[in-house]
Design an enzyme around this catalytic site. Structure first.
Site, PDB file in Angstrom:
ATOM      1  N   TRP A 107      19.019  -3.522  -0.322  1.00 49.65           N
ATOM      2  CA  TRP A 107      18.348  -4.743  -0.789  1.00 49.65           C
ATOM      3  C   TRP A 107      18.718  -5.073  -2.214  1.00 49.65           C
ATOM      4  O   TRP A 107      18.992  -6.231  -2.547  1.00 49.65           O
ATOM      5  CB  TRP A 107      16.838  -4.630  -0.598  1.00 49.65           C
ATOM      6  N   ASP A 175      11.602  -7.317  -6.645  1.00 46.86           N
ATOM      7  CA  ASP A 175      11.498  -7.557  -5.206  1.00 46.86           C
ATOM      8  C   ASP A 175      10.484  -6.530  -4.692  1.00 46.86           C
ATOM      9  O   ASP A 175      10.760  -5.337  -4.689  1.00 46.86           O
ATOM     10  CB  ASP A 175      12.881  -7.342  -4.558  1.00 46.86           C
ATOM     11  N   LYS A 199       6.302  -7.707   5.871  1.00 50.06           N
ATOM     12  CA  LYS A 199       6.156  -6.253   5.880  1.00 50.06           C
ATOM     13  C   LYS A 199       4.712  -5.836   5.620  1.00 50.06           C
ATOM     14  O   LYS A 199       4.176  -5.049   6.355  1.00 50.06           O
ATOM     15  CB  LYS A 199       7.096  -5.616   4.861  1.00 50.06           C
TER      16      LYS A 199
HETATM   17  C1  LIG Z   1      13.071  -7.135   4.315  1.00 52.21           C
HETATM   18  C2  LIG Z   1      13.439  -7.151   2.912  1.00 52.21           C
HETATM   19  C3  LIG Z   1      14.132  -8.243   2.341  1.00 52.21           C
HETATM   20  C4  LIG Z   1      14.591  -9.422   3.145  1.00 52.21           C
HETATM   21  O1  LIG Z   1      13.554 -10.232   3.529  1.00 52.21           O
HETATM   22  P1  LIG Z   1      13.803 -11.567   4.362  1.00 52.21           P
HETATM   23  O2  LIG Z   1      12.438 -12.125   4.445  1.00 52.21           O
HETATM   24  O3  LIG Z   1      14.365 -11.140   5.693  1.00 52.21           O
HETATM   25  O4  LIG Z   1      14.745 -12.425   3.626  1.00 52.21           O
HETATM   26  C5  LIG Z   1      14.417  -8.178   0.985  1.00 52.21           C
HETATM   27  N1  LIG Z   1      14.045  -7.142   0.229  1.00 52.21           N
HETATM   28  C6  LIG Z   1      13.386  -6.076   0.747  1.00 52.21           C
HETATM   29  C7  LIG Z   1      12.997  -4.939  -0.147  1.00 52.21           C
HETATM   30  C8  LIG Z   1      13.070  -6.051   2.101  1.00 52.21           C
HETATM   31  O5  LIG Z   1      12.413  -5.005   2.619  1.00 52.21           O
END
Ligand SMILES: *Cc1c(COP(=O)(O)O)cnc(C)c1O
Length: 363
Positions: A107, A175, A199
């Site tokens: 990521w 993030d 998530k």
């Molecule tokens: C799942 C995830 C993403 C991507 O998310 P999307 O909503 O599919 O764009 C980015 N960063 C992390 C840490 C993730 O777990």
């Protein structure tokens, strides 16, 4: 936990993932008849007295749960965290400027790739040499960096920052897609936080952005209307049609979180779940954790078997016993057990019992 043909299911999916049962029930009712309006949540205008309070409550709950000060704005935007990989540098990184990034896994690397489209990137710390099985300990952040970006929880590698580099000397961006609202954090010390909802916070299709107003307006480039945070702030997250249903599900999940006692209670529960899981993992010689102990994620436990021939057998057993989503990410292999806020400790008990049972049968 869900039922399917009498089998109790335990959902360890990494994302989209488990949500509270109460949220599923309330959201189902709203699809048929939202707040006794006779209309479905799927067929109402976003600027109506039916939906505006939903958006307002969702934003208010985030402020409350994160204890945000008045400088921090809460937005619900389209496009998932992947859009933020691009939107963050577009809004914060000047053309000839530089941003510092930590390189900690899949990521983080995706975020770095997008930032390079807008300016220079300095790697402030990397665990690439270690195949991302740990986190960098000493960061090198130039004081001229427009910001430092970290990925608080690497969902695929299974690492999590337990010590946040609050005092890096430059604006801090994170993030938090896979550990948002799972633990007590000094959210006000971040200048920008983003997280895809699917998530830990709701259904796919919406993204939470918390941004400090102070950090905006420092770049000179022309920013397309929909990508400029300032426009979303001005319009209270209603610049265009928001993902109405996804915002509603996020609001219900936030309400649930508050009812449970907030972030502090989540942190306690997540700590208990992770302890039970990792303590079990460490006593069973058939399984092996892949991440350095001090950097292990409390959200996503990544582990393997030294005898790869046994992996399929264990996965088949998981399937038979109703354990969903245990297979590791395709880029890492092995197994991954995700333990987000809504996962009950009973589910962790169930999988650790199964692991013990499997280990005994192989010894
Ligand atoms: C799942 C995830 C993403 C991507 O998310 P999307 O909503 O599919 O764009 C980015 N960063 C992390 C840490 C993730 O777990």
């Amino acid at each position: 936990m869900l039922q399917s043909d009498k089998l109790v299911l335990h959902n360890f999916n990494a994302g989209p993932s488990v949500l509270p049962k109460e949220v599923f029930e309330e959201a189902s009712r709203a699809v048929l008849n939202f707040n006794d309006s006779g209309l479905s949540i799927l067929e109402i205008g976003h600027r109506t007295p039916l939906f505006v309070p939903v958006m307002e409550e969702a934003r208010q709950l985030v402020k409350e749960l994160m204890l945000l000060d008045d400088d921090h704005e809460v937005l619900f935007l389209h496009g998932g965290a992947t859009t933020q990989f691009m939107q963050v540098p577009m809004n914060l990184l000047p053309d000839n400027g530089m941003a510092a990034y930590t390189e900690t896994g899949t990521w983080a690397n995706k975020a770095i790739k997008e930032a390079k489209l807008f300016g220079h990137v300095e790697i402030a710390g990397s665990s690439k040499e270690d195949n991302y099985r740990s986190l960098p300990k000493n960061l090198n952040v130039s004081p001229t960096a427009a910001y430092l970006h970290i990925t608080t929880n690497e969902t695929i590698a299974g690492t999590q920052w337990h010590t946040i580099p609050y005092d890096c000397g430059v604006p801090l961006v994170a993030d938090m897609s896979s550990d948002i609202l799972s633990r007590v954090i000094e959210f006000n010390k971040f200048d920008l936080i983003y997280a895809g909802a699917q998530k830990n916070m709701g259904a796919a299709g919406v993204n939470l952005v918390v941004v400090s107003k102070k950090i905006l307006g420092r770049v000179e480039r022309v920013i397309p209307t929909i990508l400029d945070y300032r426009n979303h702030i001005k319009e209270a997250s209603m610049l265009n049609t928001p993902p109405v249903f996804a915002v509603y599900v996020a609001m219900l999940t936030l309400r649930w979180l508050k009812q449970q006692g907030g972030v502090r209670v989540m942190e306690k529960r997540n700590g208990e779940k992770a302890k039970l899981f990792y303590d079990t993992l460490d006593t069973l010689p058939v399984f092996r954790g892949v991440v350095a102990k001090e950097d292990r994620s409390k959200m996503n436990a990544v582990f393997v078997m030294d005898d790869a021939n046994l992996e399929k057998e264990f996965l088949d057993l998981c399937k038979k016993e109703g354990m969903v989503g245990v297979k590791g990410h395709r880029s890492v292999g092995g197994f991954r057990v995700s333990m987000y806020n809504a996962l009950a400790i009973e589910s962790v008990k169930a999988i650790t019992d199964l692991m013990k049972h499997f280990a005994v049968s192989k010894s």
